[in-house]
Design a protein around this motif. Sequence first.
Motif, mmCIF file in Angstrom:
data_model
loop_
_atom_site.group_PDB
_atom_site.id
_atom_site.type_symbol
_atom_site.label_atom_id
_atom_site.label_comp_id
_atom_site.label_asym_id
_atom_site.label_seq_id
_atom_site.Cartn_x
_atom_site.Cartn_y
_atom_site.Cartn_z
ATOM 1 N N SER A 166 25.853 -35.131 17.734
ATOM 2 C CA SER A 166 24.811 -34.986 18.759
ATOM 3 C C SER A 166 25.139 -33.835 19.708
ATOM 4 O O SER A 166 26.287 -33.415 19.817
ATOM 5 N N GLY A 167 24.117 -33.365 20.410
ATOM 6 C CA GLY A 167 24.320 -32.380 21.477
ATOM 7 C C GLY A 167 23.991 -30.969 21.037
ATOM 8 O O GLY A 167 24.232 -30.582 19.883
ATOM 9 N N ASP A 168 23.425 -30.188 21.974
ATOM 10 C CA ASP A 168 22.974 -28.836 21.647
ATOM 11 C C ASP A 168 24.113 -27.934 21.192
ATOM 12 O O ASP A 168 23.897 -26.986 20.446
ATOM 13 N N GLY A 208 15.059 -32.334 20.090
ATOM 14 C CA GLY A 208 14.807 -30.944 19.734
ATOM 15 C C GLY A 208 15.903 -30.320 18.900
ATOM 16 O O GLY A 208 15.644 -29.476 18.037
ATOM 17 N N MET A 209 17.145 -30.734 19.134
ATOM 18 C CA MET A 209 18.245 -30.190 18.347
ATOM 19 C C MET A 209 18.049 -30.530 16.871
ATOM 20 O O MET A 209 18.189 -29.681 15.982
ATOM 21 N N VAL A 210 17.690 -31.779 16.586
ATOM 22 C CA VAL A 210 17.505 -32.234 15.199
ATOM 23 C C VAL A 210 16.268 -31.585 14.576
ATOM 24 O O VAL A 210 16.303 -31.116 13.435
ATOM 25 N N THR A 211 15.145 -31.518 15.321
ATOM 26 C CA THR A 211 13.930 -30.936 14.732
ATOM 27 C C THR A 211 14.082 -29.427 14.544
ATOM 28 O O THR A 211 13.601 -28.874 13.549
ATOM 29 N N ASP A 212 14.780 -28.737 15.458
ATOM 30 C CA ASP A 212 15.019 -27.297 15.305
ATOM 31 C C ASP A 212 15.906 -27.015 14.095
ATOM 32 O O ASP A 212 15.603 -26.193 13.242
ATOM 33 N N SER A 219 12.747 -37.650 21.565
ATOM 34 C CA SER A 219 12.910 -37.401 23.003
ATOM 35 C C SER A 219 11.610 -36.825 23.538
ATOM 36 O O SER A 219 10.820 -36.235 22.788
ATOM 37 N N LEU A 220 11.394 -36.953 24.816
ATOM 38 C CA LEU A 220 10.171 -36.412 25.429
ATOM 39 C C LEU A 220 10.134 -34.899 25.260
ATOM 40 O O LEU A 220 9.080 -34.322 24.969
ATOM 41 N N LEU A 221 11.291 -34.247 25.402
ATOM 42 C CA LEU A 221 11.350 -32.791 25.251
ATOM 43 C C LEU A 221 10.890 -32.380 23.857
ATOM 44 O O LEU A 221 10.077 -31.469 23.694
ATOM 45 N N ALA A 222 11.396 -33.063 22.845
ATOM 46 C CA ALA A 222 11.015 -32.712 21.479
ATOM 47 C C ALA A 222 9.541 -32.992 21.230
ATOM 48 O O ALA A 222 8.870 -32.248 20.516
ATOM 49 N N MET A 223 9.010 -34.063 21.828
ATOM 50 C CA MET A 223 7.597 -34.392 21.626
ATOM 51 C C MET A 223 6.682 -33.307 22.178
ATOM 52 O O MET A 223 5.698 -32.926 21.543
ATOM 53 N N VAL A 224 7.007 -32.787 23.361
ATOM 54 C CA VAL A 224 6.092 -31.815 23.973
ATOM 55 C C VAL A 224 6.441 -30.379 23.623
ATOM 56 O O VAL A 224 5.644 -29.479 23.846
ATOM 57 N N ASP A 225 7.641 -30.173 23.056
ATOM 58 C CA ASP A 225 8.080 -28.789 22.889
ATOM 59 C C ASP A 225 8.585 -28.486 21.492
ATOM 60 O O ASP A 225 7.911 -27.863 20.698
ATOM 61 N N ALA A 226 9.759 -28.996 21.156
ATOM 62 C CA ALA A 226 10.455 -28.501 19.965
ATOM 63 C C ALA A 226 9.763 -28.830 18.654
ATOM 64 O O ALA A 226 9.843 -28.060 17.705
ATOM 65 N N SER A 227 9.094 -29.974 18.572
ATOM 66 C CA SER A 227 8.584 -30.408 17.267
ATOM 67 C C SER A 227 7.232 -29.809 16.927
ATOM 68 O O SER A 227 6.774 -29.867 15.802
#
Length: 349
Positions: free
Chosen positions: A59-61, A93-97, A118-126
Amino acid sequence: MNQRIIISQNIEQELAEAIRLCGGDRLFVLTDINTFRQCWPRIRQFACMEGAHVITIPSGDQNKELQSLTSVWQALGQGGATRHSTLVNLGGGMVTDLGGFAAATFKRGILFINIPTSLLAMVDASVGGKTGINFRGLKNEIGVFRDAHTVILDTQFLSTLDDENIRSGYAEMLKHGLISDEKMWAELISFDLNQPDLTQLQRMLADSVAVKERIVDEDPHEHGIRKALNVGHTIGHAFESWAMRRNRPILHGYAVAYGIIAELYLSTVKCGFPTDKLRQTVRYIRENYGSLPVTCKDYPTLLELMTHDKKNTAGTINFTLLGNIGDIRINQTATEEEINEALDFYREG
């Protein structure tokens, strides 16, 4: 390829349908250590997950790098993946990126499904087709544009998040409000992040994703208006890389929130962004995100990091600024002195 984006009502049914549409031979699921523990149990019993090969990375960026990518390629190869296999990315986002990049490059590209947790991945990374890894200490330095076949957004996963990760994702929603309209922005800066109402957040999330979808559809490869999504990111990415270099990484959304403060200052000075809206937005960010211990001695490093940003041309630092809420000004430049003033404002304003 236009990806299907689903605001989930029944994840088992939606995931089964997505896998059926991909029509693959073998199914793989990518998790990190956290999502393997907290999110995989929520879907592992689904009939459509039977026989899936699970790949787990740290885990982790800081682990969004070449070694993790290589381990995913190796696991796909050892698991017998072919050009007709499907990868489900279950994580932030780390996993989807990283998973998107692994899928886009393995055997010249296999289909993948994103289930951001994560909320970040939902609105951004994915959403939006950007995939990639960090390289030489620089964020998302290596990557490709490749859409997921399907993105399933299920807010049940938000209950697995801690307070900081909710705030991190929310910063990207704030940005979407700033580039959209006053009504959306006003709702966002009055939302109580100390006791978030998840039902209200789900509705706001759908609005936020719609803003990003609209912009990405118009400009999939970031030649023009997609740069609107970079508000807060030029200085924000520099803050993020600076913190990483000091071995004190900060969450992406916190870096973006801090970047928004500095870049709204530039917007006010250079494009006439209204000072009352600057003050309201900055107050909300300061109350909910704290600050970074940057000093003026760090300015040369931050400037150097900004010059590496992928949005630059010929070494000129490129900003997306605002004339008002929703009044987007792409391809803006600023002098070193103006950037230093923006950093002063961030520290003292």
